[in-house]
Design a protein around this motif. Sequence first.
Motif, PDB file in Angstrom:
ATOM      1  N   ASP A 103      46.465  47.143  42.263  1.00  0.00           N
ATOM      2  CA  ASP A 103      45.458  46.726  42.237  1.00  0.00           C
ATOM      3  C   ASP A 103      45.063  45.271  41.418  1.00  0.00           C
ATOM      4  O   ASP A 103      44.594  44.446  41.696  1.00  0.00           O
ATOM      5  CB  ASP A 103      44.535  47.772  41.072  1.00  0.00           C
ATOM      6  CG  ASP A 103      44.520  48.994  41.743  1.00  0.00           C
ATOM      7  OD1 ASP A 103      44.317  49.001  43.028  1.00  0.00           O
ATOM      8  OD2 ASP A 103      43.968  49.836  40.907  1.00  0.00           O
ATOM      9  N   ARG A 138      45.551  42.863  44.542  1.00  0.00           N
ATOM     10  CA  ARG A 138      44.613  42.854  44.952  1.00  0.00           C
ATOM     11  C   ARG A 138      43.405  41.744  44.563  1.00  0.00           C
ATOM     12  O   ARG A 138      42.728  41.188  44.961  1.00  0.00           O
ATOM     13  CB  ARG A 138      43.922  44.054  45.466  1.00  0.00           C
ATOM     14  CG  ARG A 138      44.661  45.066  46.291  1.00  0.00           C
ATOM     15  CD  ARG A 138      43.802  46.147  46.837  1.00  0.00           C
ATOM     16  NE  ARG A 138      44.799  46.751  47.746  1.00  0.00           N
ATOM     17  CZ  ARG A 138      45.152  46.753  49.042  1.00  0.00           C
ATOM     18  NH1 ARG A 138      44.678  45.486  49.659  1.00  0.00           N
ATOM     19  NH2 ARG A 138      45.850  47.292  49.813  1.00  0.00           N
ATOM     20  N   LYS A 139      43.264  41.994  43.206  1.00  0.00           N
ATOM     21  CA  LYS A 139      42.345  41.297  42.331  1.00  0.00           C
ATOM     22  C   LYS A 139      42.626  39.781  42.314  1.00  0.00           C
ATOM     23  O   LYS A 139      41.943  38.860  42.506  1.00  0.00           O
ATOM     24  CB  LYS A 139      42.288  41.430  40.712  1.00  0.00           C
ATOM     25  CG  LYS A 139      41.274  41.014  40.125  1.00  0.00           C
ATOM     26  CD  LYS A 139      41.191  41.443  38.661  1.00  0.00           C
ATOM     27  CE  LYS A 139      40.124  40.819  37.814  1.00  0.00           C
ATOM     28  NZ  LYS A 139      40.031  39.475  37.777  1.00  0.00           N
ATOM     29  N   LYS A 140      44.056  39.403  42.345  1.00  0.00           N
ATOM     30  CA  LYS A 140      44.539  37.933  42.234  1.00  0.00           C
ATOM     31  C   LYS A 140      44.184  37.412  43.806  1.00  0.00           C
ATOM     32  O   LYS A 140      43.917  36.193  44.009  1.00  0.00           O
ATOM     33  CB  LYS A 140      46.213  38.085  42.007  1.00  0.00           C
ATOM     34  CG  LYS A 140      46.391  37.976  40.506  1.00  0.00           C
ATOM     35  CD  LYS A 140      45.856  36.956  39.757  1.00  0.00           C
ATOM     36  CE  LYS A 140      46.149  36.878  38.216  1.00  0.00           C
ATOM     37  NZ  LYS A 140      45.658  35.829  37.634  1.00  0.00           N
ATOM     38  N   ILE A 141      44.431  38.153  44.715  1.00  0.00           N
ATOM     39  CA  ILE A 141      44.277  37.702  46.032  1.00  0.00           C
ATOM     40  C   ILE A 141      42.786  37.204  46.257  1.00  0.00           C
ATOM     41  O   ILE A 141      42.392  36.326  46.948  1.00  0.00           O
ATOM     42  CB  ILE A 141      44.680  38.720  47.016  1.00  0.00           C
ATOM     43  CG1 ILE A 141      46.053  38.898  47.268  1.00  0.00           C
ATOM     44  CG2 ILE A 141      44.141  38.497  48.513  1.00  0.00           C
ATOM     45  CD1 ILE A 141      46.669  40.095  47.973  1.00  0.00           C
ATOM     46  N   LYS A 142      41.967  38.112  46.003  1.00  0.00           N
ATOM     47  CA  LYS A 142      40.502  37.991  45.779  1.00  0.00           C
ATOM     48  C   LYS A 142      39.979  37.014  45.099  1.00  0.00           C
ATOM     49  O   LYS A 142      39.214  36.095  45.456  1.00  0.00           O
ATOM     50  CB  LYS A 142      39.489  39.270  45.430  1.00  0.00           C
ATOM     51  CG  LYS A 142      38.119  39.360  45.592  1.00  0.00           C
ATOM     52  CD  LYS A 142      37.466  40.665  45.251  1.00  0.00           C
ATOM     53  CE  LYS A 142      36.040  40.291  45.374  1.00  0.00           C
ATOM     54  NZ  LYS A 142      35.290  41.730  45.021  1.00  0.00           N
ATOM     55  N   ASP A 143      40.507  36.770  43.722  1.00  0.00           N
ATOM     56  CA  ASP A 143      40.113  35.575  42.880  1.00  0.00           C
ATOM     57  C   ASP A 143      40.716  34.246  43.342  1.00  0.00           C
ATOM     58  O   ASP A 143      39.731  33.285  43.137  1.00  0.00           O
ATOM     59  CB  ASP A 143      40.888  35.835  41.538  1.00  0.00           C
ATOM     60  CG  ASP A 143      40.466  36.985  40.723  1.00  0.00           C
ATOM     61  OD1 ASP A 143      39.588  37.510  40.886  1.00  0.00           O
ATOM     62  OD2 ASP A 143      41.010  37.382  39.604  1.00  0.00           O
ATOM     63  N   TYR A 144      41.590  34.345  44.287  1.00  0.00           N
ATOM     64  CA  TYR A 144      41.988  32.958  44.884  1.00  0.00           C
ATOM     65  C   TYR A 144      41.421  32.840  46.240  1.00  0.00           C
ATOM     66  O   TYR A 144      41.951  31.957  46.964  1.00  0.00           O
ATOM     67  CB  TYR A 144      43.585  32.969  44.692  1.00  0.00           C
ATOM     68  CG  TYR A 144      44.372  32.893  43.374  1.00  0.00           C
ATOM     69  CD1 TYR A 144      43.319  32.307  42.290  1.00  0.00           C
ATOM     70  CD2 TYR A 144      45.491  33.181  43.323  1.00  0.00           C
ATOM     71  CE1 TYR A 144      44.253  32.257  41.240  1.00  0.00           C
ATOM     72  CE2 TYR A 144      46.280  33.011  42.218  1.00  0.00           C
ATOM     73  CZ  TYR A 144      45.377  32.828  40.966  1.00  0.00           C
ATOM     74  OH  TYR A 144      46.135  32.743  39.718  1.00  0.00           O
ATOM     75  N   ASP A 145      40.540  33.711  46.797  1.00  0.00           N
ATOM     76  CA  ASP A 145      40.101  33.460  47.900  1.00  0.00           C
ATOM     77  C   ASP A 145      41.081  33.473  48.934  1.00  0.00           C
ATOM     78  O   ASP A 145      41.028  32.761  50.133  1.00  0.00           O
ATOM     79  CB  ASP A 145      39.172  32.475  48.148  1.00  0.00           C
ATOM     80  CG  ASP A 145      38.246  32.425  49.248  1.00  0.00           C
ATOM     81  OD1 ASP A 145      37.868  33.348  50.004  1.00  0.00           O
ATOM     82  OD2 ASP A 145      37.895  31.271  49.808  1.00  0.00           O
ATOM     83  N   GLU A 195      42.169  36.394  50.801  1.00  0.00           N
ATOM     84  CA  GLU A 195      42.107  37.654  51.644  1.00  0.00           C
ATOM     85  C   GLU A 195      42.618  37.587  53.114  1.00  0.00           C
ATOM     86  O   GLU A 195      43.022  38.433  53.746  1.00  0.00           O
ATOM     87  CB  GLU A 195      40.726  38.272  51.575  1.00  0.00           C
ATOM     88  CG  GLU A 195      40.275  38.889  50.419  1.00  0.00           C
ATOM     89  CD  GLU A 195      39.392  37.831  49.575  1.00  0.00           C
ATOM     90  OE1 GLU A 195      38.498  38.563  48.718  1.00  0.00           O
ATOM     91  OE2 GLU A 195      39.392  36.666  49.693  1.00  0.00           O
ATOM     92  N   GLU A 196      42.263  36.340  53.588  1.00  0.00           N
ATOM     93  CA  GLU A 196      42.672  36.218  55.214  1.00  0.00           C
ATOM     94  C   GLU A 196      44.119  35.550  55.031  1.00  0.00           C
ATOM     95  O   GLU A 196      44.670  35.464  56.234  1.00  0.00           O
ATOM     96  CB  GLU A 196      41.555  35.176  55.840  1.00  0.00           C
ATOM     97  CG  GLU A 196      40.131  35.607  55.894  1.00  0.00           C
ATOM     98  CD  GLU A 196      40.171  36.710  56.648  1.00  0.00           C
ATOM     99  OE1 GLU A 196      40.802  36.844  57.883  1.00  0.00           O
ATOM    100  OE2 GLU A 196      39.536  37.586  56.379  1.00  0.00           O
TER     101      GLU A 196
END
Length: 341
Positions: free
Chosen positions: A228, A231-238, A240-241
Amino acid sequence: MNNVCFFNSEKKWGGGEKWHLKMSALFLEHGYSVILAGNYNSELIKKARSENIPTQEFKISRYSFLNPIKIYKIYKFFKKDNINTLFMNSSIDLKVCFIASKMAKVKNIVYRRGMPHPIKNSFLNKLIFSKMLTKVIVNSKEIERSIFVNNSKIISKEKILLLYNGIDNSDYKKTDEKLYDSEYPVFGNLGRLVEQKGQIHLIEAAKILKEKGYSFKILIGGKGDQEDYLRKKIKDYDLEEDVILLGFINEIEKFMNSIDIFVFPSYFEGSANSIIEAMYFSKPVICFNVSSMPELVENNVNGLLTEYKNTELFAEKMEEFIKNKKLIFEMGRKAKLSAKR
């Protein structure tokens, strides 16, 4: 008859459990009488049953060595099955089997140590290492060194056997299939999603590389308590792709076919199976110059070593491969040769 017991009470699946399962199967193939003892309904016990390896279950916890009833049950098991060779993989199992194995007069008692943590200089540990064990298997020089950090006389060095983890190519299917396809360089990581494995450095490095304008993918295979958070860090840093968490990987071949470079920012390892697997599949490796990693990765030969916990330098090493595809092939070829030694 040489009756062999592999005793492993770990409930979760990991490198030690993989070794015990593999060795149990190999000993059976070579005609030994084998039984794998473990915790009730553990992942290891489930897998052993699926491979028709004889099993024995106990309820083992951290303090089971203080329970005389538990020790007596293990003694009765050793005695009834006439166990004369015992393999263990954890300090918990050493303690719980200490008295039981002595009472049952088990002849050969082997401890496979898989992590480079110093052994506590306790009275019980001194007894176990000096009076119980006939052999200690280590899979790196770093682990051997760690054994003597707190007590240089805890065990005779003649009792220590260095056996690096190996590759059995029969474990892998021949396939060209991939889990993921990309036109950009693909970095891959396999391991439990826990702090020790350092996957946060891959996400931080991805942020640096993306800010520089590079196109790439990072595939991370594994499950763990940091999922979790990652995943949050991936989302925070944009990202996801760019950074994809794939979950637990069953098909190692397809994962390795999907990546170009293996990235492994772990903080410490006994001897990382995933590095050896990546090299077997001709993948150069980037990792920190720490613990046992330099025993596997030769800098600028089959991979790149970089300063411990330095994310910026780790990103620079990744950048070298992005900018030079020839380097991927050259180091990957040498990685394959390293895995075959």
